[in-house]
Write a protein that holds these residues in place. Structure first.
Motif, PDB file in Angstrom:
ATOM      1  N   ARG A  47       1.056  -1.018  -0.017  1.00 61.15           N
ATOM      2  CA  ARG A  47       0.136  -0.261   0.055  1.00 61.15           C
ATOM      3  C   ARG A  47       1.139   1.306  -0.337  1.00 61.15           C
ATOM      4  O   ARG A  47       0.929   2.391  -0.557  1.00 61.15           O
ATOM      5  N   ILE A  48       1.841   1.436   1.017  1.00 59.66           N
ATOM      6  CA  ILE A  48       2.836   2.866   0.840  1.00 59.66           C
ATOM      7  C   ILE A  48       3.497   2.560  -0.053  1.00 59.66           C
ATOM      8  O   ILE A  48       4.061   3.851  -0.300  1.00 59.66           O
ATOM      9  N   MET A  49       3.935   1.624  -1.085  1.00 60.59           N
ATOM     10  CA  MET A  49       4.192   1.532  -2.090  1.00 60.59           C
ATOM     11  C   MET A  49       3.555   1.825  -3.182  1.00 60.59           C
ATOM     12  O   MET A  49       4.206   1.861  -4.660  1.00 60.59           O
ATOM     13  N   ASP A  50       2.489   1.899  -3.282  1.00 63.22           N
ATOM     14  CA  ASP A  50       1.618   2.143  -3.950  1.00 63.22           C
ATOM     15  C   ASP A  50       1.338   1.274  -4.954  1.00 63.22           C
ATOM     16  O   ASP A  50       1.862   1.490  -6.078  1.00 63.22           O
ATOM     17  N   LEU A  51       1.642   0.260  -5.169  1.00 63.88           N
ATOM     18  CA  LEU A  51       1.797  -1.116  -5.570  1.00 63.88           C
ATOM     19  C   LEU A  51       0.692  -2.440  -5.501  1.00 63.88           C
ATOM     20  O   LEU A  51       0.536  -3.301  -6.245  1.00 63.88           O
TER      21      LEU A  51
ATOM     22  N   THR B 126       0.945  -9.629  -9.671  1.00 64.49           N
ATOM     23  CA  THR B 126       1.378  -9.328 -11.465  1.00 64.49           C
ATOM     24  C   THR B 126       3.023  -9.155 -11.448  1.00 64.49           C
ATOM     25  O   THR B 126       3.731  -9.343 -10.294  1.00 64.49           O
ATOM     26  N   PRO B 127       3.579 -10.500 -12.149  1.00 68.36           N
ATOM     27  CA  PRO B 127       4.717 -10.955 -11.802  1.00 68.36           C
ATOM     28  C   PRO B 127       6.159  -9.619 -12.124  1.00 68.36           C
ATOM     29  O   PRO B 127       5.366  -9.099 -12.898  1.00 68.36           O
ATOM     30  N   VAL B 128       6.736  -9.957 -10.908  1.00 68.15           N
ATOM     31  CA  VAL B 128       7.640  -8.916 -10.600  1.00 68.15           C
ATOM     32  C   VAL B 128       8.279  -8.574 -12.378  1.00 68.15           C
ATOM     33  O   VAL B 128       9.075  -7.222 -12.679  1.00 68.15           O
ATOM     34  N   VAL B 129       8.614  -9.456 -13.171  1.00 74.19           N
ATOM     35  CA  VAL B 129       9.699  -9.492 -14.479  1.00 74.19           C
ATOM     36  C   VAL B 129       8.639  -8.609 -15.355  1.00 74.19           C
ATOM     37  O   VAL B 129       9.681  -7.763 -16.696  1.00 74.19           O
ATOM     38  N   ASP B 130       7.761  -8.358 -14.641  1.00 86.18           N
ATOM     39  CA  ASP B 130       6.782  -6.772 -15.741  1.00 86.18           C
ATOM     40  C   ASP B 130       6.706  -5.867 -14.937  1.00 86.18           C
ATOM     41  O   ASP B 130       5.848  -4.810 -16.153  1.00 86.18           O
ATOM     42  N   TYR B 131       7.326  -5.573 -13.956  1.00 83.75           N
ATOM     43  CA  TYR B 131       7.294  -4.245 -13.815  1.00 83.75           C
ATOM     44  C   TYR B 131       8.154  -3.486 -14.428  1.00 83.75           C
ATOM     45  O   TYR B 131       9.375  -3.805 -14.636  1.00 83.75           O
ATOM     46  N   SER B 132       7.560  -1.676 -14.409  1.00 83.09           N
ATOM     47  CA  SER B 132       8.644  -1.481 -14.825  1.00 83.09           C
ATOM     48  C   SER B 132      10.399  -0.433 -14.006  1.00 83.09           C
ATOM     49  O   SER B 132       9.848  -1.653 -12.617  1.00 83.09           O
ATOM     50  N   ALA B 133      10.746  -0.177 -14.428  1.00 78.31           N
ATOM     51  CA  ALA B 133      12.248  -0.057 -13.218  1.00 78.31           C
ATOM     52  C   ALA B 133      12.371   0.616 -11.762  1.00 78.31           C
ATOM     53  O   ALA B 133      12.269  -0.081 -10.638  1.00 78.31           O
ATOM     54  N   GLY B 134      11.262   1.452 -11.896  1.00 81.41           N
ATOM     55  CA  GLY B 134      10.383   1.755 -10.599  1.00 81.41           C
ATOM     56  C   GLY B 134      10.004   1.096  -9.564  1.00 81.41           C
ATOM     57  O   GLY B 134      10.037   1.305  -8.575  1.00 81.41           O
ATOM     58  N   MET B 135       9.325  -0.045 -10.506  1.00 86.35           N
ATOM     59  CA  MET B 135       8.308  -0.525  -9.220  1.00 86.35           C
ATOM     60  C   MET B 135       9.127  -1.906  -8.619  1.00 86.35           C
ATOM     61  O   MET B 135       8.681  -2.122  -7.578  1.00 86.35           O
ATOM     62  N   THR B 136      10.342  -2.200  -9.748  1.00 85.54           N
ATOM     63  CA  THR B 136      10.397  -2.549  -8.923  1.00 85.54           C
ATOM     64  C   THR B 136      11.890  -2.691  -8.090  1.00 85.54           C
ATOM     65  O   THR B 136      11.983  -3.812  -7.040  1.00 85.54           O
ATOM     66  N   LYS B 137      11.848  -1.260  -8.442  1.00 91.59           N
ATOM     67  CA  LYS B 137      12.884  -0.912  -6.964  1.00 91.59           C
ATOM     68  C   LYS B 137      12.047  -0.159  -5.566  1.00 91.59           C
ATOM     69  O   LYS B 137      12.643  -0.755  -4.659  1.00 91.59           O
TER      70      LYS B 137
ATOM     71  N   PRO C 264      18.477   4.682  -4.194  1.00 91.72           N
ATOM     72  CA  PRO C 264      16.985   3.880  -3.575  1.00 91.72           C
ATOM     73  C   PRO C 264      16.249   4.753  -4.559  1.00 91.72           C
ATOM     74  O   PRO C 264      15.167   4.127  -4.557  1.00 91.72           O
ATOM     75  N   PHE C 265      16.650   6.059  -5.126  1.00 88.03           N
ATOM     76  CA  PHE C 265      15.412   6.409  -6.019  1.00 88.03           C
ATOM     77  C   PHE C 265      15.781   6.958  -7.302  1.00 88.03           C
ATOM     78  O   PHE C 265      15.247   7.353  -8.521  1.00 88.03           O
ATOM     79  N   GLU C 266      16.901   6.048  -7.777  1.00 87.65           N
ATOM     80  CA  GLU C 266      16.986   5.807  -9.340  1.00 87.65           C
ATOM     81  C   GLU C 266      15.079   5.243 -10.003  1.00 87.65           C
ATOM     82  O   GLU C 266      15.478   4.078  -9.936  1.00 87.65           O
ATOM     83  N   SER C 267      15.175   5.284 -11.252  1.00 80.34           N
ATOM     84  CA  SER C 267      14.274   4.995 -11.383  1.00 80.34           C
ATOM     85  C   SER C 267      13.231   5.440 -10.849  1.00 80.34           C
ATOM     86  O   SER C 267      11.917   4.668 -11.957  1.00 80.34           O
ATOM     87  N   VAL C 268      12.852   5.657  -9.899  1.00 81.57           N
ATOM     88  CA  VAL C 268      11.337   6.478  -9.208  1.00 81.57           C
ATOM     89  C   VAL C 268      10.882   7.288  -9.237  1.00 81.57           C
ATOM     90  O   VAL C 268      11.611   8.834  -9.645  1.00 81.57           O
ATOM     91  N   ASP C 269       9.358   7.527 -10.008  1.00 77.89           N
ATOM     92  CA  ASP C 269       8.950   8.734  -9.997  1.00 77.89           C
ATOM     93  C   ASP C 269       8.653   9.359  -8.626  1.00 77.89           C
ATOM     94  O   ASP C 269       8.826   9.147  -7.571  1.00 77.89           O
ATOM     95  N   PRO C 270       8.407  10.689  -9.091  1.00 70.74           N
ATOM     96  CA  PRO C 270       8.198  11.810  -7.701  1.00 70.74           C
ATOM     97  C   PRO C 270       7.930  11.748  -7.021  1.00 70.74           C
ATOM     98  O   PRO C 270       8.538  11.776  -5.536  1.00 70.74           O
ATOM     99  N   VAL C 271       6.287  11.379  -6.607  1.00 74.26           N
ATOM    100  CA  VAL C 271       5.470  11.321  -5.323  1.00 74.26           C
ATOM    101  C   VAL C 271       6.039   9.994  -4.866  1.00 74.26           C
ATOM    102  O   VAL C 271       5.797   9.905  -3.376  1.00 74.26           O
TER     103      VAL C 271
END
Length: 247
Positions: free
Chosen positions: A117-121, A127-138, A158-165
């Motif tokens: 919940r707190i990671m907005d996931l 969904t399999p992690v292999v299908d996550y974006s780079a930010g979601m994987t992080k 830790p913030f590489e490829s992670v969106d600002p929100v």
């Protein structure tokens, strides 16, 4: 965490050269340095992922290499380049990590739900992690690092490829973690992030510790960016070649 005399060689190259560093409990500690400075190698030795050629690493008095199981139980690690079991779904991956740390089924279920919940996931839980974006994987890797409520959190970019929100939400989580007595070590190329978030910083260059202390002590009245460049060198004061200027 205390590092004493850490050394690591790769063939003829000395990646880490007799590095000493003490990270105070409850601190938000930034580790900065240019590419190839030895940051990732240092963190890998400190967390039991890479055996040093010499020196010791201890966490709350426990030697990481003499007592690896006890030490690793206190560490949450977001390491650069470590492959996840990405055929699992996000929910399965966090659950599996909790099981490895011996959490009860009820604890795992509640903590996994909270972290997703707190990671907005939440919507991507199945969904399999292999299908996550780079930010979601992080973010799912960070959830795995947090699930067992470690005493020390070690985060490599830790913030590489992670969106600002999401980055703002993660910052809030980490601040709450340190306020509750946890210790965070973050390796980052972003001086603005380190200056904003960290209370301590260490600058590493060519495998050696160049400066360490509170952020204010290390920057000495300058911006952390300017102080960093002074310490590591390599800045070229030039306007570039003539053919790049149109005026």
């Amino acid at each position: 965490m205390a590092l004493s005399g850490l050394v690591k060689r790769f063939g003829e190259k000395v990646a880490v050269d007799r590095l000493d560093l003490v990270v105070p409990t409850g601190s938000f500690y930034g580790l900065v340095g240019p590419n190839g400075a030895g940051k990732t190698t240092t963190l890998s030795m400190a967390t039991g992922l890479l055996r040093p050629d010499a020196g010791t690493a201890t966490i709350h008095g426990v030697d990481v290499w003499a007592h690896p199981v006890e030490a690793k139980a206190m560490i949450g690690n977001l390491a650069d380049g470590v492959k996840l079991f990405d055929r699992l779904t996000g929910e399965q991956l966090v659950t599996y990590t909790g099981m490895m740390f011996g959490l009860s089924r009820d604890e795992i279920g509640q903590r996994t739900a909270d972290l997703l919940r707190i990671m907005d996931l939440g919507e991507a839980a199945g969904t399999p992690v292999v299908d996550y974006s780079a930010g979601m994987t992080k973010k799912i890797a960070l959830a795995c690092a947090l699930v067992h409520a470690p005493r020390l959190l070690v985060l490599d970019e830790p913030f590489e490829s992670v969106d600002p929100v999401s980055a703002a939400n993660i910052e809030d989580i980490l601040r709450g973690y340190t306020q509750g007595g946890g210790t965070v070590i973050v390796s980052s190329h972003s001086m603005d992030l380190v200056q904003r978030m960290c209370d301590h910083v260490a600058v590493i260059g060519a495998g050696r510790l160049l400066a360490a202390g509170t952020v204010d002590e290390v920057r000495g009245g300058e911006s952390l960016q300017d102080r960093f460049v002074e310490l590591v060198g390599g800045r070229h004061h030039t306007e570039g070649p003539e053919w790049l200027r149109r005026s």
